[in-house]
Design a protein around this motif. Structure first.
Motif, PDB file in Angstrom:
ATOM      1  N   LYS A 147       0.837  -1.205   0.000  1.00 17.18           N
ATOM      2  CA  LYS A 147       0.000   0.000   0.000  1.00 17.18           C
ATOM      3  C   LYS A 147       0.874   1.258   0.000  1.00 17.18           C
ATOM      4  O   LYS A 147       1.923   1.286   0.642  1.00 17.18           O
ATOM      5  CB  LYS A 147      -0.930  -0.008   1.214  1.00 17.18           C
ATOM      6  CG  LYS A 147      -1.851  -1.232   1.247  1.00 17.18           C
ATOM      7  CD  LYS A 147      -2.696  -1.232   2.515  1.00 17.18           C
ATOM      8  CE  LYS A 147      -3.631  -2.433   2.521  1.00 17.18           C
ATOM      9  NZ  LYS A 147      -2.893  -3.716   2.563  1.00 17.18           N
ATOM     10  N   PRO A 148       0.427   2.291  -0.701  1.00 16.75           N
ATOM     11  CA  PRO A 148       1.226   3.532  -0.761  1.00 16.75           C
ATOM     12  C   PRO A 148       1.603   4.068   0.618  1.00 16.75           C
ATOM     13  O   PRO A 148       2.724   4.548   0.815  1.00 16.75           O
ATOM     14  CB  PRO A 148       0.288   4.503  -1.493  1.00 16.75           C
ATOM     15  CG  PRO A 148      -0.590   3.628  -2.326  1.00 16.75           C
ATOM     16  CD  PRO A 148      -0.810   2.389  -1.501  1.00 16.75           C
ATOM     17  N   GLN A 149       0.672   3.959   1.582  1.00 18.77           N
ATOM     18  CA  GLN A 149       0.948   4.495   2.919  1.00 18.77           C
ATOM     19  C   GLN A 149       2.007   3.690   3.671  1.00 18.77           C
ATOM     20  O   GLN A 149       2.524   4.148   4.701  1.00 18.77           O
ATOM     21  CB  GLN A 149      -0.334   4.567   3.757  1.00 18.77           C
ATOM     22  CG  GLN A 149      -1.005   3.238   4.034  1.00 18.77           C
ATOM     23  CD  GLN A 149      -2.066   2.877   3.013  1.00 18.77           C
ATOM     24  OE1 GLN A 149      -1.962   3.270   1.845  1.00 18.77           O
ATOM     25  NE2 GLN A 149      -3.097   2.165   3.451  1.00 18.77           N
ATOM     26  N   ALA A 154       8.498   0.985   4.854  1.00 22.86           N
ATOM     27  CA  ALA A 154       9.457   0.080   4.208  1.00 22.86           C
ATOM     28  C   ALA A 154      10.801   0.772   4.010  1.00 22.86           C
ATOM     29  O   ALA A 154      11.865   0.178   4.255  1.00 22.86           O
ATOM     30  CB  ALA A 154       8.900  -0.399   2.875  1.00 22.86           C
ATOM     31  N   GLU A 155      10.780   2.020   3.595  1.00 23.75           N
ATOM     32  CA  GLU A 155      12.028   2.757   3.353  1.00 23.75           C
ATOM     33  C   GLU A 155      12.807   2.980   4.649  1.00 23.75           C
ATOM     34  O   GLU A 155      14.031   2.832   4.674  1.00 23.75           O
ATOM     35  CB  GLU A 155      11.711   4.093   2.679  1.00 23.75           C
ATOM     36  CG  GLU A 155      11.238   3.930   1.231  1.00 23.75           C
ATOM     37  CD  GLU A 155      10.764   5.231   0.618  1.00 23.75           C
ATOM     38  OE1 GLU A 155      10.524   6.210   1.375  1.00 23.75           O
ATOM     39  OE2 GLU A 155      10.635   5.278  -0.627  1.00 23.75           O
ATOM     40  N   GLN A 174      10.811  -2.142  -2.824  1.00 32.35           N
ATOM     41  CA  GLN A 174      10.003  -2.393  -4.017  1.00 32.35           C
ATOM     42  C   GLN A 174       8.550  -2.680  -3.659  1.00 32.35           C
ATOM     43  O   GLN A 174       8.248  -3.112  -2.541  1.00 32.35           O
ATOM     44  CB  GLN A 174      10.565  -3.599  -4.786  1.00 32.35           C
ATOM     45  CG  GLN A 174      11.990  -3.420  -5.274  1.00 32.35           C
ATOM     46  CD  GLN A 174      12.474  -4.619  -6.083  1.00 32.35           C
ATOM     47  OE1 GLN A 174      11.690  -5.280  -6.774  1.00 32.35           O
ATOM     48  NE2 GLN A 174      13.758  -4.909  -5.998  1.00 32.35           N
ATOM     49  N   PHE A 175       7.671  -2.445  -4.627  1.00 33.83           N
ATOM     50  CA  PHE A 175       6.272  -2.838  -4.490  1.00 33.83           C
ATOM     51  C   PHE A 175       6.203  -4.358  -4.591  1.00 33.83           C
ATOM     52  O   PHE A 175       6.855  -4.970  -5.438  1.00 33.83           O
ATOM     53  CB  PHE A 175       5.430  -2.204  -5.602  1.00 33.83           C
ATOM     54  CG  PHE A 175       4.024  -2.723  -5.653  1.00 33.83           C
ATOM     55  CD1 PHE A 175       3.044  -2.186  -4.835  1.00 33.83           C
ATOM     56  CD2 PHE A 175       3.684  -3.763  -6.510  1.00 33.83           C
ATOM     57  CE1 PHE A 175       1.743  -2.668  -4.878  1.00 33.83           C
ATOM     58  CE2 PHE A 175       2.380  -4.247  -6.565  1.00 33.83           C
ATOM     59  CZ  PHE A 175       1.419  -3.697  -5.743  1.00 33.83           C
ATOM     60  N   ALA A 185      -4.832  -5.329   6.991  1.00 35.71           N
ATOM     61  CA  ALA A 185      -5.486  -4.074   7.364  1.00 35.71           C
ATOM     62  C   ALA A 185      -4.565  -3.186   8.195  1.00 35.71           C
ATOM     63  O   ALA A 185      -4.873  -2.018   8.438  1.00 35.71           O
ATOM     64  CB  ALA A 185      -6.765  -4.364   8.141  1.00 35.71           C
ATOM     65  N   LYS A 186      -3.464  -3.733   8.645  1.00 31.80           N
ATOM     66  CA  LYS A 186      -2.510  -2.998   9.474  1.00 31.80           C
ATOM     67  C   LYS A 186      -1.257  -2.664   8.662  1.00 31.80           C
ATOM     68  O   LYS A 186      -0.988  -3.279   7.624  1.00 31.80           O
ATOM     69  CB  LYS A 186      -2.126  -3.836  10.706  1.00 31.80           C
ATOM     70  CG  LYS A 186      -3.306  -4.147  11.633  1.00 31.80           C
ATOM     71  CD  LYS A 186      -3.899  -2.879  12.211  1.00 31.80           C
ATOM     72  CE  LYS A 186      -5.076  -3.173  13.126  1.00 31.80           C
ATOM     73  NZ  LYS A 186      -5.656  -1.934  13.694  1.00 31.80           N
ATOM     74  N   PRO A 187      -0.474  -1.679   9.108  1.00 30.26           N
ATOM     75  CA  PRO A 187       0.778  -1.374   8.412  1.00 30.26           C
ATOM     76  C   PRO A 187       1.638  -2.624   8.292  1.00 30.26           C
ATOM     77  O   PRO A 187       1.867  -3.316   9.285  1.00 30.26           O
ATOM     78  CB  PRO A 187       1.433  -0.317   9.317  1.00 30.26           C
ATOM     79  CG  PRO A 187       0.283   0.323  10.040  1.00 30.26           C
ATOM     80  CD  PRO A 187      -0.712  -0.788  10.258  1.00 30.26           C
ATOM     81  N   ALA A 188       2.101  -2.913   7.083  1.00 25.41           N
ATOM     82  CA  ALA A 188       2.774  -4.198   6.868  1.00 25.41           C
ATOM     83  C   ALA A 188       3.877  -4.095   5.825  1.00 25.41           C
ATOM     84  O   ALA A 188       3.742  -3.400   4.810  1.00 25.41           O
ATOM     85  CB  ALA A 188       1.749  -5.247   6.427  1.00 25.41           C
ATOM     86  N   VAL A 189       4.971  -4.815   6.081  1.00 25.49           N
ATOM     87  CA  VAL A 189       6.079  -4.914   5.129  1.00 25.49           C
ATOM     88  C   VAL A 189       6.554  -6.361   5.099  1.00 25.49           C
ATOM     89  O   VAL A 189       6.288  -7.144   6.020  1.00 25.49           O
ATOM     90  CB  VAL A 189       7.261  -3.992   5.508  1.00 25.49           C
ATOM     91  CG1 VAL A 189       6.849  -2.534   5.429  1.00 25.49           C
ATOM     92  CG2 VAL A 189       7.811  -4.328   6.885  1.00 25.49           C
ATOM     93  N   LEU A 190       7.251  -6.693   4.031  1.00 29.38           N
ATOM     94  CA  LEU A 190       7.832  -8.030   3.887  1.00 29.38           C
ATOM     95  C   LEU A 190       9.317  -7.872   3.610  1.00 29.38           C
ATOM     96  O   LEU A 190       9.713  -7.139   2.696  1.00 29.38           O
ATOM     97  CB  LEU A 190       7.142  -8.802   2.767  1.00 29.38           C
ATOM     98  CG  LEU A 190       7.548 -10.269   2.583  1.00 29.38           C
ATOM     99  CD1 LEU A 190       6.338 -11.114   2.120  1.00 29.38           C
ATOM    100  CD2 LEU A 190       8.688 -10.416   1.579  1.00 29.38           C
ATOM    101  N   LEU A 191      10.144  -8.550   4.396  1.00 32.43           N
ATOM    102  CA  LEU A 191      11.595  -8.461   4.265  1.00 32.43           C
ATOM    103  C   LEU A 191      12.156  -9.728   3.631  1.00 32.43           C
ATOM    104  O   LEU A 191      11.864 -10.834   4.081  1.00 32.43           O
ATOM    105  CB  LEU A 191      12.246  -8.264   5.637  1.00 32.43           C
ATOM    106  CG  LEU A 191      11.739  -7.111   6.512  1.00 32.43           C
ATOM    107  CD1 LEU A 191      12.479  -7.105   7.843  1.00 32.43           C
ATOM    108  CD2 LEU A 191      11.885  -5.775   5.804  1.00 32.43           C
ATOM    109  N   GLU A 192      12.958  -9.554   2.595  1.00 37.55           N
ATOM    110  CA  GLU A 192      13.732 -10.660   2.013  1.00 37.55           C
ATOM    111  C   GLU A 192      15.175 -10.410   2.423  1.00 37.55           C
ATOM    112  O   GLU A 192      15.850  -9.521   1.898  1.00 37.55           O
ATOM    113  CB  GLU A 192      13.595 -10.681   0.488  1.00 37.55           C
ATOM    114  CG  GLU A 192      12.191 -11.008  -0.012  1.00 37.55           C
ATOM    115  CD  GLU A 192      11.870 -12.502  -0.001  1.00 37.55           C
ATOM    116  OE1 GLU A 192      12.701 -13.275   0.534  1.00 37.55           O
ATOM    117  OE2 GLU A 192      10.816 -12.891  -0.529  1.00 37.55           O
ATOM    118  N   LEU A 193      15.672 -11.185   3.376  1.00 35.15           N
ATOM    119  CA  LEU A 193      16.923 -10.863   4.063  1.00 35.15           C
ATOM    120  C   LEU A 193      18.152 -11.585   3.517  1.00 35.15           C
ATOM    121  O   LEU A 193      19.145 -11.743   4.221  1.00 35.15           O
ATOM    122  CB  LEU A 193      16.762 -11.156   5.558  1.00 35.15           C
ATOM    123  CG  LEU A 193      15.665 -10.331   6.248  1.00 35.15           C
ATOM    124  CD1 LEU A 193      15.468 -10.789   7.689  1.00 35.15           C
ATOM    125  CD2 LEU A 193      15.996  -8.847   6.196  1.00 35.15           C
ATOM    126  N   GLY A 194      18.089 -11.978   2.272  1.00 37.23           N
ATOM    127  CA  GLY A 194      19.223 -12.653   1.649  1.00 37.23           C
ATOM    128  C   GLY A 194      18.714 -13.757   0.730  1.00 37.23           C
ATOM    129  O   GLY A 194      17.529 -14.116   0.764  1.00 37.23           O
TER     130      GLY A 194
END
Length: 227
Positions: A147-149, A154-155, A174-175, A185-194
């Motif tokens: 989501k844009p918000q 993420a940054e 990245q998107f 429904a909550k603020p969310a990010v996904l990390l690819e750590l390697g």
């Protein structure tokens, strides 16, 4: 004339009174010390940067879903859980309430994972993964938002990852069209750590030094996001 017995009785009474006074003074000092310690403890707890915040950590895959498999036989599901546990410990040290979507090698649906974020009223949802590619030369870390918000979140998290020397390629923010961040429904990010498909990154992702660096960096990122 007072008898020896009388003097002895008076002396005993004096000793008893003195001991009672000493006990009262000692107990008073103990209580005062306990009050000071409790006050200091409460003050320190109140100053923890993540006090009152709820973070949901989502160790990717699990159970029958092993995720990607490295050349040395490493299952992604195992490393994501190891990493999430280390991050959980770091976040708790900073006062956060941490909820794991899975605590063991169990199968949890994508729908259940996002539902946990809603049920627990998460301030932030972080899904932890390790990437893979068809060739072993690709490496690095990527942070995804949907989501844009959530892009700013993420940054900020990604920047904190690379403030520490991760000794890998910065693949940027990245998107990503992933269920756990798209349907959340909550603020969310996904990390690819390697990349588990990269021999070097597969070997190091299980080491204590890498786990210490990555968990500290993620915790620092969460503090920056929620401060």
């Amino acid at each position: 004339m007072k008898t020896t017995t009388t003097y002895l009785a008076i002396a005993i009474v004096g000793i008893i009174v003195s001991l009672s006074l000493f006990h009262i003074q000692t107990e008073g000092a103990k209580q005062e010390k306990q009050s000071v310690v409790q006050a200091l403890s409460s003050s320190e707890e109140a100053n923890l940067p993540l006090k009152g915040k709820t973070i949901v950590l989502d160790p990717g895959h699990g159970g029958k879903d092993v995720g990607s498999i490295g050349g040395a036989g490493t299952y992604e599901k195992d490393v994501t859980l190891l990493t999430a546990r280390n991050v959980e410990r770091k976040l708790k040290e900073q006062g956060a309430r941490v909820v794991m979507t899975r605590e063991a090698d169990t199968t949890i649906s994508l729908k259940e994972r996002t539902a946990i974020a809603q049920t627990e009223q998460a301030d932030l949802f972080i899904s932890i993964h390790f990437d893979a590619f068809e060739t072993g030369d690709v490496y690095g870390m990527t942070t995804y938002y949907n989501k844009p918000q959530d892009r700013g979140i993420a940054e900020t998290l990604h920047d904190q990852l690379f403030k520490t020397d991760m000794d890998t390629k910065d693949r940027g923010v990245q998107f990503g069209d992933y269920h756990v961040i798209r349907e959340n429904a909550k603020p969310a990010v996904l990390l690819e750590l390697g990349y588990i498909s990269n021999r070097t990154e597969e070997a190091r992702m299980k080491t204590e030094s890498f786990q210490a660096r990555i968990s500290k960096a993620i915790a620092s990122g969460v503090i920056e996001v929620l401060r």
